[in-house]
Design an enzyme around this catalytic site. Structure first.
Site, PDB file in Angstrom:
ATOM      1  CB  CYS A 166      -1.275  -0.061   1.456  1.00 46.22           C
ATOM      2  SG  CYS A 166      -2.007   1.258   1.760  1.00 46.22           S
ATOM      3  CG  HIS A 167       0.287   3.827  -2.817  1.00 48.99           C
ATOM      4  ND1 HIS A 167      -0.392   3.612  -4.311  1.00 48.99           N
ATOM      5  CD2 HIS A 167      -1.430   4.413  -2.516  1.00 48.99           C
ATOM      6  CE1 HIS A 167      -1.874   3.740  -4.177  1.00 48.99           C
ATOM      7  NE2 HIS A 167      -2.017   4.640  -3.440  1.00 48.99           N
ATOM      8  CG  HIS A 218      -6.310   2.610   4.387  1.00 46.98           C
ATOM      9  ND1 HIS A 218      -7.221   2.356   3.605  1.00 46.98           N
ATOM     10  CD2 HIS A 218      -4.880   1.823   3.614  1.00 46.98           C
ATOM     11  CE1 HIS A 218      -6.755   1.914   2.065  1.00 46.98           C
ATOM     12  NE2 HIS A 218      -5.339   1.687   2.020  1.00 46.98           N
TER      13      HIS A 218
END
Length: 435
Positions: free
Chosen positions: A168-169, A198
């Site tokens: 994930c960026h 997240h």
């Protein structure tokens, strides 16, 4: 010469970036690259761009495009997954039906009704991919980019023998944002980040050994900076740590910001806070989908070259292939108890060392109690969502939605039950057969 298979290669912009990353490394520039998608037109366009990259740069890579997933997986060393199962119809249902019940989702791809139902329609395809990999490339590493990251990876950990990591960026994007807020070069920031996807937290934030959190708190006192990332600064103010996903994302993961129009309006602003309205991602995704079907997106193929983005995937592959040590934040099983006060079967996002020996999660110890509390609740939702998908358990699905923090803050239990049943009926064609 590694063999790298891209699943969902019709997502041309993302696939193009990942391809450019891979081909930018001399040691990977002779890779056997296999592009897979069920949309022949989009696949063909990605293939033309990939072939132009190879030709224009004079590389030795081989590009193959196919709609036959098994053909592309046969003998693969790495599998990059960027698939989207179902398209617009179920996505719109997952946003608009909860909206009628007062559950206001800006994104709906990670948790909440949107993320949970997205997981249920994606997990069966992920398991099909895993079965093919177990047969055709059992030693391959699956690099997953598809959301909901933690739920999908947890399903893979529990139900398959495929080695899986999630990429994930959000961490590099957050580092970029913090650097801008502090007006310091991004490369000079040192950080230690852990949690779940997240909802990971900057446990340490330093520059030349100096703690930068006092400066970040000073920066957020400036109105123009605060308005760019309202929700994350509120979370920092009240819980003591900066979180890794943008304000409009994070507003969905907690019960504080999306239960009345006045609060949503108050949290709107610029930058990361300008996408707070309900369905902002759905509307943007729809517009981008239409743009992807515009023939002009291919531009002038004679000008297409290789560029390196901030994405992890190619660097991770390069580290394993060459033995070059690097550290990334990756989504992995907590089976090594990397985070001691989260469940051992959770999917966690932690620093990982990567080199020729593979991927090794670092030990983080315990998260601060208040931060672990957010992540534990989400991990419980993940567990129930995975059980619903793997065991066709309707009751587990209902309980997953009822435990979601935003949904619980917006609806009564009876309303949540009714909403969940409506979502099941609307998206039945995309879901496992629930009992």
């Amino acid at each position: 010469m590694p063999t790298i298979t891209f699943l969902g290669a019709g997502s041309m912009v993302f696939a193009r970036n990942l391809l450019g990353d891979v081909l930018s490394f001399p040691e990977l520039s002779d890779s056997d690259v296999r592009l897979v998608d069920i949309d022949e037109d989009r696949l063909a366009r990605t293939a033309r761009v990939a072939e132009a990259m190879v030709e224009n740069e004079g590389l030795d890579a081989t590009i193959t495009a196919t709609t036959d997933r098994r053909e592309a997986l046969d003998g693969a060393d790495y599998v990059l997954n960027v698939i989207n199962v179902g398209g617009r119809e179920p996505f719109e249902n997952e946003i608009r039906i909860p909206e009628r019940y007062g559950v206001e989702q800006a994104i709906g791809d990670t948790i909440g009704p949107g993320g949970i139902f997205r997981a249920l329609r994606t997990i069966p395809t992920m398991l099909d991919i895993a079965r093919d990999m177990e047969e055709l490339c059992p030693d391959a590493l699956l690099l997953n980019y598809t959301n909901p990251m933690a739920i999908l990876c947890r399903a893979m950990f529990e139900a398959t023998d495929v080695e899986t990591v999630g990429l994930c960026h959000s961490v590099p994007h957050t580092v970029e944002a913090i650097a801008a807020y502090l007006d310091v070069p991004q490369g000079e920031l040192d950080y230690w980040v852990a949690g779940i996807n997240h909802l990971a937290w900057f446990l340490e934030l330093e520059r030349d050994g100096e703690d930068l959190y006092p400066e970040l708190r000073e920066a957020m006192a400036e109105e123009d900076i605060y308005r760019r990332d309202t929700v994350r600064f509120e979370m920092l103010d009240h819980f003591g740590a900066f979180v890794t996903e943008s304000s409009h994302h994070v507003s969905e993961y907690v019960p504080y910001f999306r239960t009345d129009p006045e609060t949503v309006a108050a949290m709107a602003g610029e930058g990361y806070a300008d996408r707070m309205p309900t369905a902002s991602y759905l509307e943007g995704w729809t517009a981008r989908s239409e743009e992807r079907d515009d023939p002009s997106i291919e531009s002038d193929l004679s000008e297409v070259g290789v560029e390196r983005s901030e994405e992890y995937a190619a660097r991770l592959v390069h580290s394993i292939e060459t033995g070059t040590p690097r550290r990334f934040n990756l989504n992995v099983s907590n089976g090594t108890n990397a985070i001691e006060n989260l469940p051992s079967d959770a999917c966690v996002e932690v620093p990982c060392l990567v080199d020729g020996m593979g991927v090794r999660p670092c030990s983080v110890g315990e998260l601060p109690t208040e931060l672990a509390a957010f992540d534990r609740r989400h991990a419980s939702v993940h567990e129930l969502a995975v059980r619903a998908a793997l065991e066709n358990d309707r009751e587990a699905l209902h309980r997953a939605v009822k435990l979601d923090p935003l949904t619980a803050a917006s609806c009564s239990l009876d309303e949540i039950h009714e909403m969940t049943e409506e979502l099941i009926a609307a998206n039945e064609a995309y879901l496992p057969e629930l009992r």
